[in-house]
Scaffold this motif. Structure first.
Motif, PDB file in Angstrom:
ATOM      1  N   GLU A  90      40.620  31.566  36.412  1.00 36.16           N
ATOM      2  CA  GLU A  90      39.856  31.617  37.688  1.00 36.16           C
ATOM      3  C   GLU A  90      40.648  32.040  38.610  1.00 36.16           C
ATOM      4  N   ARG A  91      42.104  31.387  38.881  1.00 37.19           N
ATOM      5  CA  ARG A  91      42.831  31.997  40.002  1.00 37.19           C
ATOM      6  C   ARG A  91      43.113  33.818  39.845  1.00 37.19           C
ATOM      7  N   LEU A 131      40.317  35.834  41.130  1.00 36.38           N
ATOM      8  CA  LEU A 131      40.327  35.949  42.558  1.00 36.38           C
ATOM      9  C   LEU A 131      41.135  36.997  43.360  1.00 36.38           C
ATOM     10  N   HIS A 132      42.204  37.589  42.602  1.00 38.13           N
ATOM     11  CA  HIS A 132      43.003  38.338  43.361  1.00 38.13           C
ATOM     12  C   HIS A 132      42.414  39.777  43.838  1.00 38.13           C
ATOM     13  N   TYR A 191      39.430  39.661  45.089  1.00 33.51           N
ATOM     14  CA  TYR A 191      38.563  39.133  46.295  1.00 33.51           C
ATOM     15  C   TYR A 191      39.702  39.162  47.495  1.00 33.51           C
ATOM     16  N   HIS A 209      35.601  40.944  40.462  1.00 28.52           N
ATOM     17  CA  HIS A 209      35.136  39.639  40.990  1.00 28.52           C
ATOM     18  C   HIS A 209      33.901  39.378  41.109  1.00 28.52           C
TER      19      HIS A 209
END
Length: 382
Positions: A202-203, A206-207, A209, A241
């Motif tokens: 999930e991290r 995010l990149h 975004y 994302h």
């Protein structure tokens, strides 16, 4: 020391003043001379460093433990790590200053910049974006040169696809900054050799975004934000994302995604070695078969990379993909899974998945049945 040197070099490449460059080069110096990289002491330490060091720690301690605790820390380090004059000023008025910061300190800092504000001329924009790209790629040893490589490949692919020069230029700039959001994700995730946990994945998602939000803060770069943020989107909606798909993805975004995927395949990663250009081309074409890319962007990227594409896809019986036809032809001639994997430059596990799909689509349960299906539909012709 590495942080100091990297920060100073970035400041130079962005055309910042010598005072800014020198401050970044000595960001970890201390008032008592026990810092680094040069062991400067007292007034030798740039005044910006003396102020920022105290302000940083005052804000941190106040946020975590309250202003009384922050004051204790500052006074304890007064004359050691910190300039006494700066400590005295912050202890006297720091609590009031912190209360007045507001919820957007970045904007407040920009508003407070004294005239004349440093600007980048349009002719130097590509140099500045290349500096940012190199800085982002310092995040991991596996990423060095990735952003500039993707940018060059995307521009060449745009030209191969017939995009206008202005659109190709925009795409190249988006390629330079497409991964700035990586900086906001811990190195332990990017450099992990084993499978990612659900939380880590999930991290990772995010990149794009984070990069989008960074780019939107600058009016000059905002037009690049949406395009750069779509480099992990896929035509079938399986990307991230936002899970955009189909008509939601313009050709530029699809070209950037394909260029990023191909370039990443040819680079070492902690969980796998780099693929050869031919292997990367084969995998990218498999992505077409799976519906994640279309032939338009993939053919353009492969043309730009000097790789040969497959002939245009034709209708196959039972909805078989081109790769499944390749696997079927080989197993029908008696090849083992391992031998098929070697010929097609894929893993035996992937071969097994393809065979499962072939059996399901063809309505068979054995290799003999699959072989008859192949012969019945003329799939064994050379």
């Amino acid at each position: 020391s590495q942080h100091c040197e990297a920060g100073a070099r970035l400041a130079t490449r962005l055309g910042m003043a010598e005072s800014v460059r020198r401050s970044l080069a000595h960001a970890y110096e201390r008032w008592d001379g026990k810092g680094y990289p040069a062991g400067l002491a007292a007034d030798e330490v740039p005044v910006a460093v003396r102020i920022v060091t105290v302000a940083r720690d005052a804000e941190l301690w106040a946020r975590r433990a309250g202003w009384a605790a922050a004051t204790d820390v500052l006074l304890h380090r007064r004359g050691r790590a910190y300039d006494p004059a700066v400590v005295d000023a912050v202890v006297a008025d720091g609590e009031h200053w912190l209360a007045g910061i507001g919820d957007d300190p970045c904007a407040a800092v920009l508003d407070a910049e004294p005239a004349p504000a440093l600007t980048i001329e349009s002719g130097n924009l590509d140099l500045a974006l290349t500096a940012v790209a190199d800085f982002a790629d310092l995040k991991s040893p596996y990423l060095r040169g990735h952003s500039t490589g993707v940018s060059r490949l995307a521009v060449a692919a745009a030209e191969a696809a017939g995009l206008a020069t202005a659109d190709a230029t925009t795409l190249g700039r988006a390629g330079l900054v497409h991964d700035v959001g990586r900086v906001g994700i811990p190195n332990g995730i990017w450099d992990r050799r084993g499978p990612l946990s659900a939380e880590q994945w999930e991290r990772v998602r995010l990149h794009p975004y984070l990069g989008e939000r960074v780019l939107h803060r600058c009016a000059l770069l905002a037009p690049l934000a949406d395009l750069a943020a779509r480099h992990h989107e896929r035509a079938d909606g399986s990307g991230y994302h936002r899970g955009a798909s189909g008509d939601q993805l313009g050709l530029g975004a699809r070209l950037l995604g394909a260029a990023d995927a191909y370039h990443a395949m040819t680079e070492n990663r902690p969980h796998r070695p780099a693929l050869t250009p031919a292997e990367a081309a084969s995998q990218l074409l498999d992505e077409v078969d799976a519906g994640r890319f279309t032939r338009v962007e993939v053919d353009a990227v492969l043309d730009a990379a000097g790789q040969v594409s497959r002939p245009p896809r034709v209708s196959r019986p039972a909805g078989l993909t081109e790769r499944e036809v390749d696997v079927l032809a080989l197993i029908a001639r008696g090849r083992t899974n391992k031998e098929v994997a070697s010929v097609l430059v894929i893993s035996p596990k992937t071969v097994g998945h393809h065979i499962e799909h072939i059996y399901t689509k063809a309505g068979v349960t054995t290799r003999a049945g699959a072989t008859l299906f192949a012969m019945e539909h003329g799939l064994l012709s050379p």
